[in-house]
Scaffold this active site. Structure first.
Site, PDB file in Angstrom:
ATOM      1  N   ASP A 124       0.851  -1.200   0.000  1.00  0.00           N
ATOM      2  CA  ASP A 124       0.000   0.000   0.000  1.00  0.00           C
ATOM      3  C   ASP A 124       0.883   1.246   0.000  1.00  0.00           C
ATOM      4  OD1 ASP A 124      -2.339   1.795   0.686  1.00  0.00           O
ATOM      5  OD2 ASP A 124      -3.296  -0.135   0.994  1.00  0.00           O
ATOM      6  N   HIS A 131      -3.717   6.121   3.278  1.00  0.00           N
ATOM      7  CA  HIS A 131      -4.532   4.968   2.897  1.00  0.00           C
ATOM      8  C   HIS A 131      -4.040   3.679   3.560  1.00  0.00           C
ATOM      9  CE1 HIS A 131      -6.142   1.730   0.332  1.00  0.00           C
ATOM     10  NE2 HIS A 131      -7.144   2.560   0.089  1.00  0.00           N
ATOM     11  N   SER A 136     -11.164  -1.430  -0.483  1.00  0.00           N
ATOM     12  CA  SER A 136      -9.913  -1.580   0.278  1.00  0.00           C
ATOM     13  C   SER A 136     -10.208  -1.928   1.729  1.00  0.00           C
ATOM     14  CB  SER A 136      -9.104  -0.282   0.241  1.00  0.00           C
ATOM     15  OG  SER A 136      -8.675   0.018  -1.055  1.00  0.00           O
TER      16      SER A 136
END
Length: 256
Positions: free
Chosen positions: A33, A65, A223
């Protein structure tokens, strides 16, 4: 006095044995990520990883994120986010973010493929969580996923947030657990991919997460559904380490 010393020695040895046993019980999860800010997550859950964008060991998360995804797996430092699994360590493998020239770099198949192989060979991960993908079946990415299957490593990937039937990879590969999202009513979320490669659908709207600034946010996306499934798979492997990747996929398919 001698009996007391023997008792103390036995007590110390038992505690050392328990500590070693607990340490070996920890499942390592690679989070491919944007990085992880370990300071806002549950203490001692994030180990050293690698930044493929900067080509360094700096795995801080300028985007947020990766930290949000990770908070759903292990929980936040302040306890506001509980996390799905307690006996895991996270390995941040940064494949998207800001490079040394200040340019935003998105994950590429070659970076993802290398991260998958490193997660297995260098970091001894049993689970790989990926929140990105491409619309093309790329040979080196396919080979990396096949290698993970060969090594009995579970790859879990978000299905994508375009809300159509297009297939993203690595989620599109048969051996990868592809995760889509449900809305608050239990229906497939408008943004979630809708194709025959989606294996699991779990809630992915109005999800509470911790950002890299330590604040709590409400987010939507596959996600975050993917992170939830990753935590569940970790718990299954902790309780049943003999489970194969195929058995795990079958269990999730039957459950959801």
């Amino acid at each position: 006095m001698k009996k007391l010393r023997v008792f103390i020695l036995i007590f110390i040895l038992l505690n050392l044995f328990t500590a070693c046993k607990n340490n070996t019980d920890l499942i390592r999860i690679a989070v491919i990520d944007t990085g992880i800010n370990k300071e806002v997550l549950r203490k001692n859950t994030v180990l050293d990883g690698w930044n493929y964008v900067l080509r360094s060991d700096n795995t801080e998360d300028p985007d947020g994120h990766g930290t949000m995804v990770s908070s759903l797996i292990v929980g936040s430092k302040d306890g506001k986010i509980k996390g799905k699994s307690k006996k895991v360590n996270l390995i941040p493998l940064v494949c998207s973010g800001i490079n040394e020239y200040g340019k935003e770099m998105k994950n590429t198949p070659s970076l993802a493929a290398q991260a998958i192989r490193d997660a297995i060979d260098k970091y001894n991960c049993k689970i790989i969580n990926i929140s990105s993908g491409v619309l093309e079946d790329i040979e080196n990415l396919r080979a990396a996923v096949e290698y993970a299957e060969e090594k009995r490593v579970v790859v879990i990937s978000s299905a994508g947030n375009d809300g159509n039937e297009e297939i993203y990879y690595p989620a599109g590969y048969d051996t990868v657990i592809s995760v889509g999202s449900l809305d608050i009513n239990g229906d497939i979320a408008e943004f979630s991919q809708k194709n025959n490669r989606v294996d699991v659908l779990v809630k992915g709207t109005d999800i509470k997460v911790i950002g890299n600034d330590g604040n709590m946010y409400r987010v939507d996306g596959t996600s975050f559904s993917c992170a939830y499934v990753t935590g569940e798979v970790a718990n299954l492997l902790i309780d049943n380490p003999q489970l194969t990747t195929e058995e795990l996929r079958q269990y999730l398919s039957n459950k959801y």
